[in-house]
Design an enzyme around this catalytic site. Structure first.
Site, PDB file in Angstrom:
ATOM      1  N   ASP A 176       0.745  -1.200  -0.157  1.00 33.68           N
ATOM      2  CA  ASP A 176       0.042  -0.027  -0.089  1.00 33.68           C
ATOM      3  C   ASP A 176       0.866   1.228  -0.117  1.00 33.68           C
ATOM      4  OD1 ASP A 176      -1.898  -2.076   0.299  1.00 33.68           O
ATOM      5  OD2 ASP A 176      -3.029  -0.801   1.745  1.00 33.68           O
ATOM      6  N   LYS A 239      -6.979   3.418  -3.273  1.00 26.99           N
ATOM      7  CA  LYS A 239      -7.619   3.375  -2.031  1.00 26.99           C
ATOM      8  C   LYS A 239      -7.668   4.754  -1.478  1.00 26.99           C
ATOM      9  CE  LYS A 239      -5.415   1.947   2.712  1.00 26.99           C
ATOM     10  NZ  LYS A 239      -4.326   1.431   3.148  1.00 26.99           N
ATOM     11  N   LYS A 275     -10.293   0.102  -2.528  1.00 26.56           N
ATOM     12  CA  LYS A 275     -10.166  -0.296  -1.161  1.00 26.56           C
ATOM     13  C   LYS A 275     -10.593   1.213  -0.240  1.00 26.56           C
ATOM     14  CE  LYS A 275      -6.892  -1.407   2.525  1.00 26.56           C
ATOM     15  NZ  LYS A 275      -5.527  -1.896   2.734  1.00 26.56           N
TER      16      LYS A 275
END
Length: 339
Positions: A176, A239, A275
């Protein structure tokens, strides 16, 4: 008391064929930066906000169907610990919960033993990647590492790239990353593209989730443009947030991002995951985001390969809701520890 599995699809973690409007999509890969596409993006903020306000009124699931949706939410959860006081023991406990997210009596009452339900991943700082990998040995649960100077993303580029490489070498299956928000403020789309592309190269075979830090991006148009540039640069997921911003995941921001994913899929024939992260704490919130995914992108985006929640405390509330479903009573929160 077997729950009705949503459209009879098993809970799985591997990639599955993805279709949108009858078109079979490929996994995302880098394409050249198209500045005309980026500059033409517009967002009708009032229309997005009106649509967001209808999420709970347009769709609702109850009883055994709600239980099935909540099981799906668990399968799509990145069980996360990103605190300053994290320790190896906490990470080990989190991994144990990821292996067995529901207490045994709940699993038996629901009749879901054969699902072998686990969370979608475990997300930790780089320092705990090896600990998590070892704790999850023998499972298919991936380890995700936050990287690139998380959460601010302001360390030198070479250091951020090297951090990714170290996490991959330590065994992380997913990375991430956080973007430099100033590139978005300043309209420096080539710089943002080059940055994300460099991060993706460093990830190698590991899947990369690009955190946009949407609470810092000021406008929904900025969110949409940053989403498209990150996807062009090869992001496997986009995300919302690090969870450390003043404002984290919201439904309006999520609508803008998933619509960017849909537009990207229609134009390129490639799929990108989504996400939401930060501030998602309840089973009700989990259902809201799943409604968004089903309505805007369709059933394929309710698989762990294309949808994840960044959450931890949400699992405890889901577990309480499932226990209420089978017993008719709410148990005390302390009976559902996460780590």
């Amino acid at each position: 008391m077997a729950v009705k599995q949503q459209e009879q699809h098993p809970v799985i973690h591997q990639s599955v064929p993805v279709e949108l409007n009858g078109r079979l999509l490929e996994p995302n890969r880098r394409i050249p930066l198209n500045l005309e596409w980026v500059e033409e993006i517009r967002v009708n903020t009032s229309a997005v906000e009106r649509r967001a306000s209808t999420i709970d009124t347009r769709r609702s699931v109850k009883k055994e169907w709600q239980a099935a949706w909540l099981l799906r939410a668990i399968a799509c959860m990145d069980l996360t610990t990103l605190s300053g006081d994290d320790s190896a023991e906490r990470v080990k406990r989190l991994c144990a919960k990821a292996r067995y997210p529901l207490q045994r009596h709940i699993v038996e009452k629901l009749g879901i033993e054969e699902l072998n339900l686990t969370t979608g991943a475990v997300c930790v700082y780089h320092a705990f990647v090896e600990t998590a990998v070892k704790a999850l040995e023998g499972t298919d649960i991936p380890v995700a590492a936050v990287s690139t100077g998380f959460p601010a993303g302001l360390s030198p580029l070479a250091e951020r790239v090297q951090e990714i490489r170290r996490s991959v070498e330590a065994g992380a299956h997913e990375i991430d990353i956080v973007i430099t928000r100033a590139h978005v403020f300043n309209g420096e789309w080539q710089a943002l593209y080059d940055e994300v592309a460099a991060f993706k190269d460093a990830c190698g075979a590991a899947h990369m989730k690009a955190i946009l830090g949407t609470g810092d991006l000021l406008t929904l148009r900025n969110v949409a443009r940053a989403s498209v540039v990150a996807m062009m640069a090869g992001a496997d997921f986009i995300k919302t947030s690090t969870g450390k911003e003043a404002t984290n995941a919201t439904i309006p921001v999520s609508l803008v991002m998933v619509r960017a994913i849909r537009d990207y899929a229609e134009r390129t024939g490639m799929s990108v995951g989504f996400k939401p992260a930060g501030g998602i704490k309840t089973a009700k919130q989990a259902l809201q985001w799943m409604y968004v995914m089903k309505d805007e992108l369709g059933r394929p985006w309710l698989e762990p390969s294309l949808f994840r929640f960044g959450a931890s405390s949400m699992l405890a509330d889901i577990e309480r809701q499932l226990e209420h479903y089978i017993t008719g009573r709410y148990s005390a929160a302390y009976r559902h520890p996460i780590a």
